[in-house]
Design a protein around this motif. Structure first.
Motif, PDB file in Angstrom:
ATOM      1  N   LEU A 133       0.820  -1.209   0.000  1.00 40.66           N
ATOM      2  CA  LEU A 133       0.000   0.000   0.000  1.00 40.66           C
ATOM      3  C   LEU A 133       0.855   1.260   0.000  1.00 40.66           C
ATOM      4  N   GLU A 134       2.007   1.210   0.688  1.00 41.32           N
ATOM      5  CA  GLU A 134       2.910   2.361   0.676  1.00 41.32           C
ATOM      6  C   GLU A 134       3.466   2.604  -0.719  1.00 41.32           C
ATOM      7  N   ILE A 135       3.826   1.535  -1.389  1.00 43.69           N
ATOM      8  CA  ILE A 135       4.331   1.656  -2.764  1.00 43.69           C
ATOM      9  C   ILE A 135       3.238   2.205  -3.676  1.00 43.69           C
ATOM     10  N   LYS A 136       2.005   1.745  -3.480  1.00 44.05           N
ATOM     11  CA  LYS A 136       0.886   2.177  -4.312  1.00 44.05           C
ATOM     12  C   LYS A 136       0.629   3.673  -4.156  1.00 44.05           C
ATOM     13  N   GLU A 137       0.718   4.171  -2.934  1.00 50.33           N
ATOM     14  CA  GLU A 137       0.361   5.560  -2.661  1.00 50.33           C
ATOM     15  C   GLU A 137       1.500   6.546  -2.896  1.00 50.33           C
ATOM     16  N   LYS A 147      -9.894 -10.064  -4.947  1.00 52.77           N
ATOM     17  CA  LYS A 147     -10.520  -8.911  -4.278  1.00 52.77           C
ATOM     18  C   LYS A 147      -9.826  -8.593  -2.962  1.00 52.77           C
ATOM     19  N   ASN A 148      -9.013  -9.513  -2.479  1.00 51.17           N
ATOM     20  CA  ASN A 148      -8.313  -9.304  -1.202  1.00 51.17           C
ATOM     21  C   ASN A 148      -6.973  -8.626  -1.360  1.00 51.17           C
ATOM     22  N   LEU A 149      -6.599  -8.274  -2.589  1.00 57.24           N
ATOM     23  CA  LEU A 149      -5.241  -7.745  -2.801  1.00 57.24           C
ATOM     24  C   LEU A 149      -5.014  -6.381  -2.153  1.00 57.24           C
ATOM     25  N   LEU A 150      -6.038  -5.518  -2.149  1.00 55.17           N
ATOM     26  CA  LEU A 150      -5.853  -4.152  -1.594  1.00 55.17           C
ATOM     27  C   LEU A 150      -6.877  -3.859  -0.516  1.00 55.17           C
TER      28      LEU A 150
END
Length: 405
Positions: A224-228, A402-405
């Motif tokens: 999530l940090e990489i995504k944001e 659906k559980n990935l994020l």
């Protein structure tokens, strides 16, 4: 006993119906001469008897020279192997060995032919793996590989292992080099270029190399940090692309970098990603989530025929050109991911491959069936993973993702 010498002569003692003389292979050893026909003939006016070679005026000179050189190289290789095995031979038995079912070759000769065949068939991944093995073996053997396969025994393999460790090679690298060498040996036996009786891997087991200890997955919080994150380092080429490729791989079933690079608009079918994995030849079909579509939309213009700006259809046309380009960009992407991990405080050797492992790890921790995501994704044999994924319908995989994020 002395070594054999051999040459090709124009046999003047026999004249064929067409007026030409046959070319004969002459083998001399221990004072004895044996002649064997090469199956070709030449007009005596086109042959230099002083040089034992076709004259420049010979109409089919290049073809004749090619046959002569190939036959001499074949005999030289056989002599080398017999000498290395300390086996006695005569001129007669040397020639006889050329007509039996076996054509023993040196390790260097067989590797070279194997690498050339992979290049011709555009199997660039295989060519790269065997080329790496060839280079490693050559350096270990002091720059030469003019040794028969029978020279590679358990003791030789043990020394090779110690040498690899002394050079700081990791367990996974050593395992790959030994598996490639074993594969080449098996191919040589199958091609009757080596003998099964000399095969050393029944005694020297290579499954001892532990390649299962590396933990490559990172936590969902790190994902999530990489995504944001919003990369701003303008001096680092492909910085944002590196982040997007990592996330796209994670969101799309752990698709690897080579397959990402080769994606085109034709791989998007009814909102789903469908492609044939180059490593295994298996077709993968997986749903595209909103986040994955957002990434794709960023590069939909100016990607030169591909979904991501890695390859260019107008430039990278051959398999070798594509492989070279993919390797070049992958190095830059992985360097950027390591830099990004350092900036975010993620304690991992972040690469595109980590996305593949993280895809499996996060789904496993969320309670998704191990059969669906395949425990084998974290092991060295990733082919099994694709077989497992193929065996479940699209709805099952989509629900799991659906559980990935």
């Amino acid at each position: 006993m002395s070594n054999a010498t051999f040459s090709v002569v124009c046999y003047k003692s026999k004249t064929l119906a067409n007026g030409e003389h046959p070319l004969m292979l002459r083998v001399c050893k221990d004072g004895k001469k044996i002649y064997r026909s090469l199956g070709i003939s030449v007009n005596p006016k086109h042959w230099s008897f002083s040089k034992n070679a076709p004259k420049a005026s010979c109409p089919n000179r290049e073809q004749i020279l090619k046959i002569i050189i190939a036959k001499q190289a074949e005999l030289q290789s056989r002599v080398l192997i017999l000498n290395s095995e300390q086996k006695e031979y005569t001129a007669s038995t040397l020639l006889k060995s050329q007509s039996d079912k076996f054509t023993l070759k040196t390790v260097g000769e067989f590797y070279t032919e194997l690498i050339e065949e992979y290049a011709r068939s555009e199997r660039c991944g295989n060519r790269l793996i065997y080329k790496g093995s060839y280079n490693s073996l050559k350096v270990f053997n002091k720059g030469k590989l003019d040794i028969p396969f029978s020279h590679i025994d358990a003791e030789w393999l043990s020394k090779y292992e110690k040498w690899l460790r002394s050079k700081g090679n990791k367990e996974t690298t050593i395992s790959l080099l030994f598996r490639t060498l074993r594969s080449a040996y098996n191919k040589a036996i199958q091609a009757k270029c080596a003998r099964k009786s000399d095969y050393p891997f029944d005694d020297y087991k290579i499954n001892k190399f532990d390649t299962s200890t590396q933990k490559r997955a990172i936590a969902k919080t790190d994902i999530l940090e990489i995504k944001e994150c919003q990369p701003t380092e303008s001096k680092r080429l492909y910085m944002e692309l590196s982040r997007d490729i990592f996330m796209f791989s994670y969101l799309c079933g752990g698709i690897n970098f080579t397959d990402i690079a080769n994606l085109t608009a034709e791989n998007i079918i009814n909102g789903r990603l469908s492609y044939v994995r180059q490593k295994t030849g298996k077709r993968i079909t997986i749903g595209l989530c909103d986040e994955a579509n957002v990434i794709l939309s960023k590069y939909e213009n100016g990607t030169n025929g591909y979904l991501f700006p890695i390859l260019d259809m107008g430039v990278h046309k051959t398999a070798q050109q594509k492989q070279n380009r993919i390797h070049k960009i992958l190095v830059k992407v992985n360097a950027n991911l390591k830099y990004l991990a350092n900036q975010l405080g993620i304690e991992a050797n972040l690469t595109t491959y980590v996305a593949r492992h993280s895809f499996a790890s996060v789904l496993k921790k969320s309670g998704t069936s191990i059969a669906i995501i395949s425990e084998a994704l974290g092991h060295s044999d990733l082919t099994t993973t694709q077989i497992y994924l193929d065996s479940f319908d699209n709805e099952q995989i989509d629900n799991a993702m659906k559980n990935l994020l």
